[in-house]
Design an enzyme around this catalytic site. Structure first.
Site, mmCIF file in Angstrom:
data_model
loop_
_atom_site.group_PDB
_atom_site.id
_atom_site.type_symbol
_atom_site.label_atom_id
_atom_site.label_comp_id
_atom_site.label_asym_id
_atom_site.label_seq_id
_atom_site.Cartn_x
_atom_site.Cartn_y
_atom_site.Cartn_z
ATOM 1 C CG LEU A 1 -2.030 -0.993 1.359
ATOM 2 C CD1 LEU A 1 -2.758 -0.800 2.683
ATOM 3 C CD2 LEU A 1 -3.005 -0.878 0.196
ATOM 4 C CG ASP A 2 0.300 4.449 -2.776
ATOM 5 O OD1 ASP A 2 1.104 3.646 -3.301
ATOM 6 O OD2 ASP A 2 -0.557 5.071 -3.428
ATOM 7 N NE ARG A 3 4.210 9.244 3.135
ATOM 8 C CZ ARG A 3 4.645 10.502 3.020
ATOM 9 N NH1 ARG A 3 5.896 10.796 3.302
ATOM 10 N NH2 ARG A 3 3.823 11.449 2.596
#
Length: 218
Positions: A64-66
């Protein structure tokens, strides 16, 4: 990845475990924490490293993106990782996200089919390119209007980098607090309002149907 105006300040505290068995570890990733290490000594703190401190055998299955929070699957065996990774690759994992976006979305539901590719001069940003982009499809449903914003349920059929973020911007309703794709008032939020709420898949070893959720924090 971190944006030019968003220094990395990962949150502290324990990681919530949603499910654990002999082969899989499913957790709720907090917003602001990298899934894997970034480049540079200041970007070593990440979800994978924190889990490895408790379960040294932990293996990555997806990311997942940060700035996205929510449900993430890790493997605890090589077999689990290989089979789980394959299921993500061939799209046998059904994903459900909740987002709050700028503006009031008029239609009740729809599908966005816009191919994406990295915007090399501005990487890690992605952009729509009908000639060289890879297929990217997102189904969406309007859940509720909240003032001049809309709560959306997003169900990606593909798993391109920044897919939901770019697709919402192209719809004309960027995700609130998105440091890369929102501007003006839509950017002025304490976090990016995107959360991976649910996953449905067959357990890679037992074959049992798994329906797992992480509560929405906004």
């Amino acid at each position: 990845m971190t944006g030019p105006s968003t220094p990395y300040r990962p949150p502290h505290g324990p990681i919530a475990v949603i499910h654990r068995d002999d082969h899989l570890l499913v957790v709720d990733k907090p917003q602001g924490l990298l899934s894997v290490p970034g480049r540079g000594p200041d970007l070593t703190d990440c979800l994978l490293a924190r889990l490895a401190a408790i379960w040294p055998e932990v293996l990555l299955c997806h990311r997942l993106d940060r700035d996205t929070s929510g449900i993430m699957v890790f493997a605890l065996t090589k077999e689990g990782q290989r089979k789980m990774g394959r299921m993500f690759e061939v799209r046998r994992v059904r994903k459900r996200y909740i987002a709050r976006v700028a503006g009031r979305v008029a239609e009740p539901s729809g599908t966005i089919d816009l191919p994406l590719i990295v915007d090399w001069p501005n990487r890690p940003l992605q952009h729509v390119n009908h000639e060289t982009g890879k297929p990217a499809v997102t189904d969406w449903t309007c859940v509720a209007h909240e003032g001049d914003t809309t709560r959306m349920r997003l169900m990606p059929r593909t798993g391109r980098s920044h897919q939901l973020r770019v697709h919402m911007r192209e719809l004309g309703h960027p995700i609130l607090g998105d440091p890369f794709y929102a501007t003006g008032a839509a950017l002025d939020h304490p976090r990016m309002m995107l959360h991976a709420e649910g996953l449905k898949f067959e357990h890679p070893v037992t074959g049992k149907v798994m329906r797992l959720e992480a509560p929405v924090p906004f």
